[in-house]
Design an enzyme around this catalytic site. Structure first.
Site, PDB file in Angstrom:
ATOM      1  CG  HIS A  43      -0.268   0.099   2.515  1.00  0.00           C
ATOM      2  ND1 HIS A  43       0.309  -0.996   3.132  1.00  0.00           N
ATOM      3  CD2 HIS A  43      -0.036   1.147   3.352  1.00  0.00           C
ATOM      4  CE1 HIS A  43       0.848  -0.629   4.270  1.00  0.00           C
ATOM      5  NE2 HIS A  43       0.662   0.680   4.431  1.00  0.00           N
ATOM      6  CD  GLU A  51       4.261  10.575 -14.432  1.00  0.00           C
ATOM      7  OE1 GLU A  51       4.592  10.482 -15.629  1.00  0.00           O
ATOM      8  OE2 GLU A  51       5.004  10.201 -13.502  1.00  0.00           O
ATOM      9  CD  GLU A 110      -5.736   3.769   9.569  1.00  0.00           C
ATOM     10  OE1 GLU A 110      -4.628   3.918   9.031  1.00  0.00           O
ATOM     11  OE2 GLU A 110      -5.978   2.845  10.363  1.00  0.00           O
ATOM     12  CG  HIS A 143       6.081  11.590  -9.354  1.00  0.00           C
ATOM     13  ND1 HIS A 143       7.391  11.913  -9.608  1.00  0.00           N
ATOM     14  CD2 HIS A 143       5.681  10.811 -10.390  1.00  0.00           C
ATOM     15  CE1 HIS A 143       7.772  11.362 -10.750  1.00  0.00           C
ATOM     16  NE2 HIS A 143       6.759  10.673 -11.242  1.00  0.00           N
TER      17      HIS A 143
END
Length: 134
Positions: A7, A118, A44, A69
């Site tokens: 994750h 991105e 969370e 990124h």
């Protein structure tokens, strides 16, 4: 043996604003919300984007923006759809870096906590093949 990435976690100031960001841009499916319960270090939420588990946790935003990124792969045919979603969200874009033909199209954008994302249409194999031609 590493099987892959389990994750990715992002620390965000506002869980609800981050939820809107992930759902509206990436079509993320929310699969868990801690509410006021904390099993980890703060409140969370968990999402699925494709097969990738994304976690967001409440905390302080990144103080500065960098080029670090995460890139999400999309089909070339979906590029304008994602660009439209990102523009509707009103987030800041990073000017595209120079690219050579054949390495795919990308769009870089920041969330509300200075994380850079991105969307990218290319693959690693396409990029390596293109770089061989240089």
């Amino acid at each position: 043996m590493i099987e892959g990435i389990s994750h990715v976690t992002f620390i965000v100031r506002d869980l609800e604003l981050a939820t809107k960001f992930f759902k509206e841009i990436f079509g993320a499916e929310e699969v868990y919300s801690s509410g006021d319960t904390t099993f980890s270090i703060s409140r969370e939420k968990f999402f699925m984007i494709g097969e990738q588990w994304i976690a967001i946790m409440e905390g302080e935003s990144l103080p500065t923006r960098t080029y670090n990124h995460i890139a999400f792969k999309i089909a070339e045919a979906d590029f304008e759809t994602y660009e439209s979603r990102i523009r509707r969200m009103g987030v800041d874009f990073k000017p595209p870096r120079p690219r050579v033909e054949g390495e795919g199209r990308s769009l870089y954008f920041y969330d509300f906590d200075n994380h850079l994302f991105e969307i990218h249409t290319g693959t690693l194999s396409q990029r390596l093949e293109r770089y061989k031609m240089k």
